[in-house]
Design a protein around this motif. Structure first.
Motif, PDB file in Angstrom:
ATOM      1  N   LYS B  59    -118.333  -6.906  -5.109  1.00  8.67           N
ATOM      2  CA  LYS B  59    -118.720  -6.093  -6.269  1.00  8.67           C
ATOM      3  C   LYS B  59    -120.142  -6.401  -6.734  1.00  8.67           C
ATOM      4  CE  LYS B  59    -115.235  -7.585  -8.662  1.00  8.67           C
ATOM      5  NZ  LYS B  59    -114.615  -8.388  -7.594  1.00  8.67           N
ATOM      6  N   SER B  60    -120.444  -7.682  -6.914  1.00  4.45           N
ATOM      7  CA  SER B  60    -121.786  -8.040  -7.407  1.00  4.45           C
ATOM      8  C   SER B  60    -122.851  -7.632  -6.401  1.00  4.45           C
ATOM      9  CB  SER B  60    -121.885  -9.541  -7.673  1.00  4.45           C
ATOM     10  OG  SER B  60    -120.935  -9.942  -8.622  1.00  4.45           O
ATOM     11  N   THR B  61    -122.547  -7.822  -5.125  1.00  3.96           N
ATOM     12  CA  THR B  61    -123.496  -7.435  -4.081  1.00  3.96           C
ATOM     13  C   THR B  61    -123.739  -5.926  -4.135  1.00  3.96           C
ATOM     14  OG1 THR B  61    -122.506  -9.191  -2.744  1.00  3.96           O
ATOM     15  CG2 THR B  61    -123.974  -7.666  -1.616  1.00  3.96           C
ATOM     16  N   LEU B  62    -122.667  -5.163  -4.288  1.00  6.85           N
ATOM     17  CA  LEU B  62    -122.805  -3.706  -4.361  1.00  6.85           C
ATOM     18  C   LEU B  62    -123.560  -3.271  -5.611  1.00  6.85           C
ATOM     19  CD1 LEU B  62    -119.248  -2.656  -3.151  1.00  6.85           C
ATOM     20  CD2 LEU B  62    -121.396  -2.194  -1.950  1.00  6.85           C
ATOM     21  N   VAL B  63    -123.260  -3.928  -6.733  1.00  2.00           N
ATOM     22  CA  VAL B  63    -123.948  -3.599  -7.981  1.00  2.00           C
ATOM     23  C   VAL B  63    -125.453  -3.794  -7.793  1.00  2.00           C
ATOM     24  CG1 VAL B  63    -124.353  -4.464 -10.332  1.00  2.00           C
ATOM     25  CG2 VAL B  63    -122.028  -3.967  -9.579  1.00  2.00           C
ATOM     26  N   THR B  64    -125.820  -4.881  -7.126  1.00  2.00           N
ATOM     27  CA  THR B  64    -127.239  -5.142  -6.853  1.00  2.00           C
ATOM     28  C   THR B  64    -127.848  -4.044  -5.992  1.00  2.00           C
ATOM     29  OG1 THR B  64    -126.693  -7.471  -6.862  1.00  2.00           O
ATOM     30  CG2 THR B  64    -128.831  -6.874  -5.944  1.00  2.00           C
ATOM     31  N   LEU B  94    -119.798 -18.097 -15.015  1.00  2.00           N
ATOM     32  CA  LEU B  94    -120.214 -16.735 -14.746  1.00  2.00           C
ATOM     33  C   LEU B  94    -121.299 -16.746 -13.674  1.00  2.00           C
ATOM     34  CD1 LEU B  94    -120.409 -15.794 -18.549  1.00  2.00           C
ATOM     35  CD2 LEU B  94    -118.458 -15.467 -17.023  1.00  2.00           C
ATOM     36  N   GLY B  95    -120.945 -16.348 -12.459  1.00  2.76           N
ATOM     37  CA  GLY B  95    -121.868 -16.533 -11.336  1.00  2.76           C
ATOM     38  C   GLY B  95    -122.370 -15.255 -10.690  1.00  2.76           C
ATOM     39  N   ASP B  96    -122.150 -14.120 -11.360  1.00  2.00           N
ATOM     40  CA  ASP B  96    -122.525 -12.863 -10.706  1.00  2.00           C
ATOM     41  C   ASP B  96    -124.035 -12.704 -10.526  1.00  2.00           C
ATOM     42  OD1 ASP B  96    -119.843 -11.713 -10.491  1.00  2.00           O
ATOM     43  OD2 ASP B  96    -119.910 -11.741 -12.673  1.00  2.00           O
ATOM     44  N   ARG B  97    -124.783 -13.352 -11.406  1.00  2.00           N
ATOM     45  CA  ARG B  97    -126.253 -13.226 -11.316  1.00  2.00           C
ATOM     46  C   ARG B  97    -126.812 -13.782 -10.017  1.00  2.00           C
ATOM     47  NH1 ARG B  97    -128.704 -12.292 -16.745  1.00  2.00           N
ATOM     48  NH2 ARG B  97    -130.705 -12.343 -15.725  1.00  2.00           N
ATOM     49  N   ARG B 229    -124.374  -6.541   2.742  1.00  2.00           N
ATOM     50  CA  ARG B 229    -125.444  -7.418   3.233  1.00  2.00           C
ATOM     51  C   ARG B 229    -126.655  -6.647   3.733  1.00  2.00           C
ATOM     52  NH1 ARG B 229    -122.176 -12.528   5.566  1.00  2.00           N
ATOM     53  NH2 ARG B 229    -121.723 -13.378   3.489  1.00  2.00           N
ATOM     54  N   THR B 230    -126.411  -5.506   4.413  1.00  2.00           N
ATOM     55  CA  THR B 230    -127.542  -4.755   4.965  1.00  2.00           C
ATOM     56  C   THR B 230    -127.926  -3.558   4.096  1.00  2.00           C
ATOM     57  OG1 THR B 230    -126.086  -3.300   6.205  1.00  2.00           O
ATOM     58  CG2 THR B 230    -126.834  -5.294   7.346  1.00  2.00           C
ATOM     59  N   GLY B 231    -127.009  -3.133   3.239  1.00  2.00           N
ATOM     60  CA  GLY B 231    -127.289  -1.971   2.409  1.00  2.00           C
ATOM     61  C   GLY B 231    -126.853  -0.654   3.044  1.00  2.00           C
ATOM     62  N   GLU B 232    -126.221  -0.736   4.208  1.00  3.04           N
ATOM     63  CA  GLU B 232    -125.728   0.489   4.842  1.00  3.04           C
ATOM     64  C   GLU B 232    -124.681   1.166   3.963  1.00  3.04           C
ATOM     65  OE1 GLU B 232    -124.645   0.374   9.370  1.00  3.04           O
ATOM     66  OE2 GLU B 232    -125.414  -1.584   8.732  1.00  3.04           O
ATOM     67  N   GLY B 233    -124.797   2.477   3.846  1.00  5.92           N
ATOM     68  CA  GLY B 233    -123.807   3.240   3.077  1.00  5.92           C
ATOM     69  C   GLY B 233    -124.141   3.354   1.597  1.00  5.92           C
ATOM     70  N   ILE B 234    -125.159   2.635   1.138  1.00  3.14           N
ATOM     71  CA  ILE B 234    -125.442   2.619  -0.307  1.00  3.14           C
ATOM     72  C   ILE B 234    -126.057   3.933  -0.792  1.00  3.14           C
ATOM     73  CG2 ILE B 234    -126.688   1.474  -2.180  1.00  3.14           C
ATOM     74  CD1 ILE B 234    -124.378  -0.187  -1.056  1.00  3.14           C
ATOM     75  N   THR B 235    -126.961   4.489  -0.004  1.00  5.39           N
ATOM     76  CA  THR B 235    -127.552   5.773  -0.401  1.00  5.39           C
ATOM     77  C   THR B 235    -126.455   6.816  -0.542  1.00  5.39           C
ATOM     78  OG1 THR B 235    -129.488   5.161   0.877  1.00  5.39           O
ATOM     79  CG2 THR B 235    -129.340   7.449   0.202  1.00  5.39           C
ATOM     80  N   GLU B 236    -125.554   6.807   0.439  1.00  2.97           N
ATOM     81  CA  GLU B 236    -124.428   7.742   0.412  1.00  2.97           C
ATOM     82  C   GLU B 236    -123.569   7.510  -0.832  1.00  2.97           C
ATOM     83  OE1 GLU B 236    -121.873   7.144   3.742  1.00  2.97           O
ATOM     84  OE2 GLU B 236    -120.660   8.905   3.253  1.00  2.97           O
ATOM     85  N   LEU B 237    -123.358   6.244  -1.146  1.00  3.03           N
ATOM     86  CA  LEU B 237    -122.536   5.899  -2.314  1.00  3.03           C
ATOM     87  C   LEU B 237    -123.176   6.418  -3.603  1.00  3.03           C
ATOM     88  CD1 LEU B 237    -120.238   4.443  -3.799  1.00  3.03           C
ATOM     89  CD2 LEU B 237    -121.495   2.298  -3.524  1.00  3.03           C
ATOM     90  N   VAL B 238    -124.481   6.191  -3.737  1.00  7.34           N
ATOM     91  CA  VAL B 238    -125.151   6.642  -4.956  1.00  7.34           C
ATOM     92  C   VAL B 238    -125.190   8.177  -5.010  1.00  7.34           C
ATOM     93  CG1 VAL B 238    -127.333   6.612  -6.259  1.00  7.34           C
ATOM     94  CG2 VAL B 238    -126.423   4.490  -5.271  1.00  7.34           C
ATOM     95  N   ASP B 239    -125.379   8.812  -3.873  1.00  8.71           N
ATOM     96  CA  ASP B 239    -125.299  10.279  -3.840  1.00  8.71           C
ATOM     97  C   ASP B 239    -123.934  10.748  -4.338  1.00  8.71           C
ATOM     98  OD1 ASP B 239    -127.842  10.577  -2.870  1.00  8.71           O
ATOM     99  OD2 ASP B 239    -127.245  10.831  -0.767  1.00  8.71           O
TER     100      ASP B 239
END
Ligand code: GDP
Ligand code: MG
Lengths: 132, 319
Positions: B59-64, B94-97, B229-239
């Protein structure tokens, strides 16, 4: 019932490769009822001060093993001053030679805890010196 | 710090004032409601996105990553990470940062970590007030990360426009968990850690489950594969997040949700205040304590006593 909690930023500046010590302290503070924000390795003074402000912490605990404390700690204090922050208690831990302690206290580090300091001592110090 | 100074500070974009207000909210300080009531008309502009799912699912990785993508699209971002407080000590780690380093010096990103504490008005109250504060501060997008499991998380998520439920490949058990609870709240499913074996199988399983779901409305939650880790799929997710928001607006659901939430909030606040008023007139008074004893001794019954006390309270209010 007030749900006020002491909030502590545990920060690891410098190039240390591990953070076992900092994590042990973080857990001890949590077990003493504090909210501990842990930000991970290699924090710059700028990152530390930004996180401290956003998280509205009462305490910053700086932990360092690599020997860069004489440069980094005063810089953290300088940035805090520049932001007008004077209500955060700053303490330090790690490997810090006895000779450097007076200078660090001079710039505003409230206390320096050497390796092997009993955890309870750190907890007690924070609880009785937090500025609110 | 005065109400005035907090309101002005927050409306003019001062992080310190925003941070202070969130602390007052967490501490259940009366000043917080005063400030929030002054800020209310400046809220309602942010797009609120909830991210929930099991611990370690990314979750934290995705939020970033989502934040990076929104920053590319020139949107400012607020992040609120909620983690459980220890029920024993009341403290929290609290370690999400740790995962959010790349945004740590971006002026357009504000990150705040919250422990669940033992909140009087419920966790959802404190979190939704914190989100409201960040909204008034002017962030375009607000991401709320919560560990998905219990009721409180589901409540928190009610303030979100779009809810992302995260999962990872492997362990078929969680399909049951998804079915049992989180199912209804998901607008988008994410199967993160696409680099791990079984990722495609997980997507198929969730899709199959969605296809047999009877309760589904006109929005069929998509299932998106990502690699934190690589960011694959993130553009699609935000779209997809944007598409969901557009759907809410065009289907009239945005308006309907807004009305529903305002009603719920007003009713909750009234209930809370009324109860507090009532109890403050009763608690500590000998007649009250005595009535409680009588109930315990079975000489009175709680139904009659409650009826009587409320009637007396209402009569007194009319005077
Ligand atoms: N293999 C793999 N690991 C990931 C991926 N995304 C995140 N992780 C790792 O999963 C762990 C937990 O991630 P985190 O974001 O803290 O999860 P959270 O507890 O749900 O917030 C971390 O070690 C991440 O580096 C991914 O796509 N693939
Ligand atoms: Mg997390």
């Amino acid at each position: 019932m007030s749900s006020k909690k002491i909030r502590v930023l545990v920060a690891k500046p410098g190039l240390d490769g591990h953070d076992r010590g900092a994590k042990v302290v973080a857990r001890a503070l949590r077990d003493a009822g504090m909210e501990v924000i842990y930000t991970g390795l290699r924090q710059t003074p700028e990152m530390i001060v930004r996180a401290a402000i956003d998280e509205a912490v009462d305490v910053i605990g700086l932990s360092i093993l690599s020997g860069a404390h004489n440069a980094i700690f005063p810089r953290v204090m300088e940035l805090l001053n520049a932001e007008g922050v004077d209500d955060i208690l700053v303490v330090a831990g790690g490997i810090i030679p006895e000779d450097d302690v007076p200078m660090l206290k001079e710039v505003g580090i409230a206390e320096v805890f050497g390796p092997g300091t009993p955890l309870q001592e750190i907890v007690d110090f924070i609880q009785s010196n937090v500025k609110k | 710090m005065s109400v005035e100074k907090l309101v002005e500070g927050i409306l003019s974009g001062k992080r310190r004032e925003l941070a202070r207000l969130i602390s007052l909210i967490e501490d259940e300080d009366a000043i917080a409601s005063e400030v929030l009531s002054r800020l209310y008309k400046n809220t309602g502009h942010a797009k609120i996105i909830g991210v929930t799912g099991p611990p370690g699912s990314g979750k934290s990785t995705l939020v970033t990553r989502i934040t990076t993508e929104y920053r590319k699209r020139e949107q400012s971002v607020g992040i609120i990470c909620v983690d459980p407080s220890s029920p024993f000590s009341g403290g929290a780690l609290l370690g999400d940062r740790i995962r959010m380093q790349e945004h740590s010096l971006d002026d357009e990103v504000f990150v705040r970590s919250m422990g669940t504490r033992g909140h009087l008005g419920g966790l959802s109250r404190a979190t939704s007030d914190a989100v409201r504060a960040v909204d008034a501060f002017g962030k375009d997008v607000i991401l709320v990360e919560t560990v998905g499991a219990g009721q409180s998380e589901v409540e928190v998520i009610e303030i979100a426009h779009t809810v992302i439920v995260t999962d990872v490949p492997g362990s078929g058990d969680d399909i049951q968990a998804i079915k049992a609870g989180i199912m209804e709240i998901a607008d988008i499913f994410v199967v993160n850690k696409s680099d791990l074996p079984g990722a495609d199988k997980k997507v198929t399983e969730i899709n199959a489950m969605l296809d047999t779901d009877q309760k589904m409305g006109t929005w069929r939650p998509p299932v998106i594969l990502t690699n934190g880790r690589t960011g694959e799929g993130i553009t699609e997710l935000v779209d997809m997040i944007e598409e969901h928001f557009a759907y809410l607006a065009s289907s009239g659901q945005l308006e309907a949700r807004g009305l529903r939430r305002s009603r719920e909030e007003l009713e909750q606040l009234m209930e809370y205040k009324l109860t507090r008023e009532l109890l403050s007139t009763l608690r500590g008074r000998p007649e009250y304590e005595n009535a409680i004893r009588e109930i315990a001794l079975r000489r009175e019954d709680p139904y009659t006593v409650a009826e009587r006390l409320i009637t007396e309270f209402l009569v007194k209010c009319r005077e």
